[in-house]
Design a protein around this motif. Structure first.
Motif, short mmCIF file in Angstrom:
data_model
loop_
_atom_site.label_atom_id
_atom_site.label_comp_id
_atom_site.label_asym_id
_atom_site.label_seq_id
_atom_site.Cartn_x
_atom_site.Cartn_y
_atom_site.Cartn_z
N GLY A 59 -4.41 5.31 -1.56
CA GLY A 59 -4.11 4.19 -0.90
C GLY A 59 -5.63 3.91 -0.36
O GLY A 59 -5.89 2.68 0.22
N SER A 62 0.88 -1.12 -0.08
CA SER A 62 0.03 -0.04 0.02
C SER A 62 0.85 1.41 -0.05
O SER A 62 2.00 1.31 0.53
CB SER A 62 -1.13 0.08 1.25
N PHE A 105 -3.07 0.12 -6.43
CA PHE A 105 -3.49 1.03 -5.48
C PHE A 105 -3.64 2.42 -6.13
O PHE A 105 -2.97 2.75 -6.89
CB PHE A 105 -2.71 1.14 -4.08
N LEU A 125 -8.38 0.17 -4.19
CA LEU A 125 -7.70 -0.99 -4.66
C LEU A 125 -8.28 -1.27 -6.13
O LEU A 125 -9.75 -1.68 -6.13
CB LEU A 125 -7.49 -2.23 -3.76
#
Length: 625
Positions: free
Chosen positions: A308, A261, A304, A311
């Motif tokens: 963040g 991430s 990502f 997804l």
């Protein structure tokens, strides 16, 4: 509300209709519409999906080109074409001004993101490009290829700075460290390597994986490298020393993707072999946090968003999905990135078109309105063959779940499940009166069924290997089958007895069709040929040889003046039946073309491919006269 798949009328295919519908963006020459956005590329070539640095765009590499989406609305913005084979990888420059794409055609293309125009093409690998990535400063581009090397490009001059050599098998993936001093690469040779970007020197070789490595990625602070492998594990490495820090296990399939991430707190991973869940891990401890469930087939790629929170994933189930990372829920889905189109068939009256390749379902389209009429659901694996009954009321399907099915097309209900094959069901065909259905399988058997009752009538068991094709003679008295045992067999439909066997073939036959008078049999073979045979004597009367790879299928036009053939060489060819003259080569698919079918009026040819698209070609008099 029914989904409109085309803004033109498929039955008449009015090519003068003006539309902004994405099904007509950047079409190959001669094509008037496209169904399906193409499969998201091979599972060992991530990333096929990337966010732009500002998070506003998503680029998806498909077999036929690059789809650009608005990241918030997931609306299609444009479709970039120019590569001649499947697009394997895409990467945005750090400032978001350039998109780079790599392909199986051995080239890297650079695109201006503001205008979406092609800037230039980079040629040097002379092999399939598996992955590309910009350096953090944008001054360099790294590329990985099937030639076992990594190449570094100067983006100011578009010239090669150096080639990094040391891997002994194809290089799958490359990644720059955040400070741009180190480059990591992963390979089918089961190793990862760390390289000094300035000198090209190999710094470390990471060797503890026991099978091919699929991906490597640096943590945001550059201190840790994560790797995924076909040995079903994820490993974390100390970049400074090359030591293994931790091994993460939990996937039941071969691990194809791993990604940090943006804040470095999490790892997300995907696998193949029916392991369809995404796994979110604590990057410090290696403990599993949650499973993201929703995809029904292997996940081929993931990325990502820059912040963040989201997804994005691509899968063989024909979807691209956007997930809320915190909750683990899928909040948006992009459809029609079809894995492959294996079969297409018009209803006898031309009012419907049925096609397979939409995630274990069968899509039936109304050709007058362009709307999705119905989706037939029930199979649990790839649907590989479809046939309408002569009256158009029933559809038969063959599936790799070992069953065939008979469907009521009007209601979408399953009339009969035809079970009994012990292997994958490969093809189906109705007799001319519609009363009998033949199914074939890789269990080496052909089965004959009563369509009205779904009862088994006969089992034909002489073949020694998987059966590829079956065809009834027009009078319904004879059934012909071909198999991987390099034979064509003729059967008496009434008794099930073997009439004769033709075993003088050099390669196995993929497809068989009869002429309407029953006098001629045409076969498509893996030896690159199309053969015409006297159906009574078995004598070879003509051989057509223009294809450069195995021929997959053949089909007559309604007036039987033209033959269309599909091939592994990615082309469709048109032939004059009377003379055997090659009339036209249709180029537009990026992979093997499975199937072709003429519209009942003979004005359109529809073709389906493993590239995940169905193309509609307008047949002009110049093509077929």
């Amino acid at each position: 509300m029914k989904k409109t798949l085309f803004s033109i009328t498929l039955h008449t295919l009015d090519s003068n209709t003006v539309s902004q519908d994405y099904t007509k963006w950047n079409l190959p020459t001669g094509v008037i519409a496209r169904l399906g956005k193409g499969r998201v590329s091979d599972v060992l070539n991530p990333p096929e999906i990337v966010y732009a640095p500002d998070g506003n765009l998503i680029a998806v590499a498909s077999a036929n080109g690059i789809w650009i989406y608005d990241a918030q609305s997931v609306k299609e913005l444009c479709f970039l074409t120019g590569h001649t084979l499947d697009v394997t990888t895409v990467s945005f420059s750090p400032d978001g001004s350039i998109l780079a794409s790599g392909s199986g055609d051995n080239t890297i293309r650079l695109w201006d993101v503001r205008t979406w125009t092609h800037i230039r093409t980079l040629n040097d690998h002379n092999c399939r490009i598996n992955n590309i990535v910009f350096s953090p400063s944008g001054s360099l581009l790294a590329s990985a290829g099937d030639d076992n090397t990594v190449r570094l490009w100067d983006m100011r001059t578009s010239e090669i700075i150096r080639a990094l050599k040391g891997h002994t098998d194809r290089v799958n993936y490359v990644a720059f460290s955040p400070d741009e001093s180190t480059l990591a690469s992963s390979s089918w040779d089961a190793t990862a390597r760390l390289w000094d970007v300035q000198t090209g020197t190999s710094l470390q070789t990471l060797t503890e994986h026991t099978s091919a490595m699929s991906r490597v990625v640096f943590s945001p602070d550059g201190k840790t490298l994560a790797s995924s492998s076909m040995d079903k594990t994820i490993r974390l490495w100390d970049v400074q020393t090359g030591d293994s820090i931790r091994t993460i296990k939990g996937h039941t399939g071969r691990v194809t993707n791993v990604l940090f991430s943006p804040d470095g707190e999490f790892l997300v991973s995907t696998a193949m072999d029916f392991d369809t869940d995404l796994r979110l891990w604590n990057a410090r401890t290696g403990s599993l946090i949650k499973l993201l469930k929703g995809h029904t087939r292997k996940v081929t790629s993931l990325a990502f968003s820059p912040d963040g929170t989201t997804l994005v994933t691509g899968s063989g189930d024909s979807t691209v999905r956007l997930w809320d990372v915190k909750s683990g829920t899928c909040h948006q889905t992009i459809t029609d990135h079809t894995f492959r189109v294996t079969s297409i068939v018009y209803s006898p009256d031309g009012s419907m078109l049925a096609c397979s390749g939409w995630d274990e379902t069968i899509l039936v389209i109304d050709t007058h309105t362009g709307e999705e009429r119905i989706r037939l659901k029930g199979h649990k694996a790839d649907v590989v063959d479809l046939k309408f009954s002569p009256d158009g009321k029933t559809l038969a399907s063959a599936c790799w779940d070992a069953d065939a099915r008979l469907w009521d097309v009007k209601t979408g209900t399953t009339l009969h499940i035809l079970s009994g094959h012990t292997g994958l069901c490969t093809c189906v065909v109705f007799s001319s009166d519609g009363k009998t259905l033949a199914t074939a399988s890789n269990d080496n058997d052909v089965r004959l069924w009563d369509v009205a009752t779904g009862k088994l009538l006969l089992t034909l068991t002489e073949h020694r290997e998987s059966i590829n094709s079956v065809a009834f003679s027009p009078d319904g008295k004879t059934l012909v089958s071909s198999a991987d045992d390099k034979t064509v067999r003729f059967w008496d439909v009434q008794t099930g007895s073997l009439i004769r066997i033709q075993d003088d073939l050099e390669k196995y036959v993929n497809s068989i069709i009869f002429s309407s008078d029953g006098k001629t049999l045409v076969t498509a073979s893996n030896d690159k040929t199309i053969c015409f045979w006297d159906a009574q004597t078995g004598a070879l009367t003509r051989t057509l040889t223009e294809h450069t790879d195995g021929v997959w299928s053949v089909v007559f036009s309604p007036d039987e003046k033209t033959l269309a053939s599909t091939s592994r060489d990615t082309t469709v060819r048109l032939w004059d039946v009377q003379t055997g003259t090659h009339l036209k080569t249709l180029e537009g698919h990026a992979r093997l073309v499975y199937t072709a079918v003429f519209s009942p009026d003979g004005k359109t040819l529809a073709t389906g491919s493993s590239d995940g698209t169905l193309l509609f070609w307008e047949l002009t008099s110049e093509m077929i006269d």
